[in-house]
Design a protein around this motif. Structure first.
Motif, PDB file in Angstrom:
ATOM      1  N   LYS A 122      26.561 -95.068  78.090  1.00 46.84           N
ATOM      2  CA  LYS A 122      27.846 -94.505  77.670  1.00 46.84           C
ATOM      3  C   LYS A 122      27.661 -93.144  77.019  1.00 46.84           C
ATOM      4  O   LYS A 122      28.390 -92.203  77.304  1.00 46.84           O
ATOM      5  N   ARG A 123      26.663 -93.046  76.109  1.00 50.34           N
ATOM      6  CA  ARG A 123      26.395 -91.766  75.435  1.00 50.34           C
ATOM      7  C   ARG A 123      25.998 -90.674  76.416  1.00 50.34           C
ATOM      8  O   ARG A 123      26.295 -89.503  76.214  1.00 50.34           O
TER       9      ARG A 123
ATOM     10  N   GLU B  85      24.962 -98.880  75.712  1.00 44.63           N
ATOM     11  CA  GLU B  85      25.312 -97.818  74.776  1.00 44.63           C
ATOM     12  C   GLU B  85      24.662 -96.487  75.178  1.00 44.63           C
ATOM     13  O   GLU B  85      25.293 -95.438  75.111  1.00 44.63           O
ATOM     14  N   GLU B  86      23.403 -96.527  75.594  1.00 47.29           N
ATOM     15  CA  GLU B  86      22.710 -95.310  76.041  1.00 47.29           C
ATOM     16  C   GLU B  86      23.402 -94.712  77.270  1.00 47.29           C
ATOM     17  O   GLU B  86      23.549 -93.495  77.374  1.00 47.29           O
TER      18      GLU B  86
ATOM     19  N   HIS C  10      27.097 -90.467  79.402  1.00 45.26           N
ATOM     20  CA  HIS C  10      28.235 -90.285  80.307  1.00 45.26           C
ATOM     21  C   HIS C  10      27.845 -90.529  81.763  1.00 45.26           C
ATOM     22  O   HIS C  10      28.281 -89.809  82.665  1.00 45.26           O
TER      23      HIS C  10
ATOM     24  N   LYS D 203      19.517 -84.771  81.272  1.00 44.89           N
ATOM     25  CA  LYS D 203      19.376 -83.934  80.070  1.00 44.89           C
ATOM     26  C   LYS D 203      18.588 -82.674  80.403  1.00 44.89           C
ATOM     27  O   LYS D 203      18.962 -81.570  79.997  1.00 44.89           O
TER      28      LYS D 203
END
Length: 55
Positions: free
Chosen positions: A13-14, A10-11, A16, A34
């Motif tokens: 995917k978030r 999930e991390e 990208h 980031k």
């Protein structure tokens, strides 16, 4: 995620992350990307994150 270098699916995917970068160092790459986006990819910024990822 202390000490872990693997982010959850999930991390990833978030964040990208492309499939080719979803490996054992994904948890180090996410904060690096980031920081890069936040500082407009200035080469002298994000040195700590970059060195951690490259190590």
């Amino acid at each position: 995620m202390a000490g872990s270098t693997l982010a959850s699916e999930e991390e990833m995917k978030r964040a990208h992350l492309p499939l080719g970068y979803r490996d054992q160092c994904s948890a180090l790459l996410i904060p690096l990307n980031k920081c890069r986006r936040k500082t407009l990819y200035m080469p002298w910024e994000c040195e700590n994150e970059r060195h951690s990822y490259e190590k």
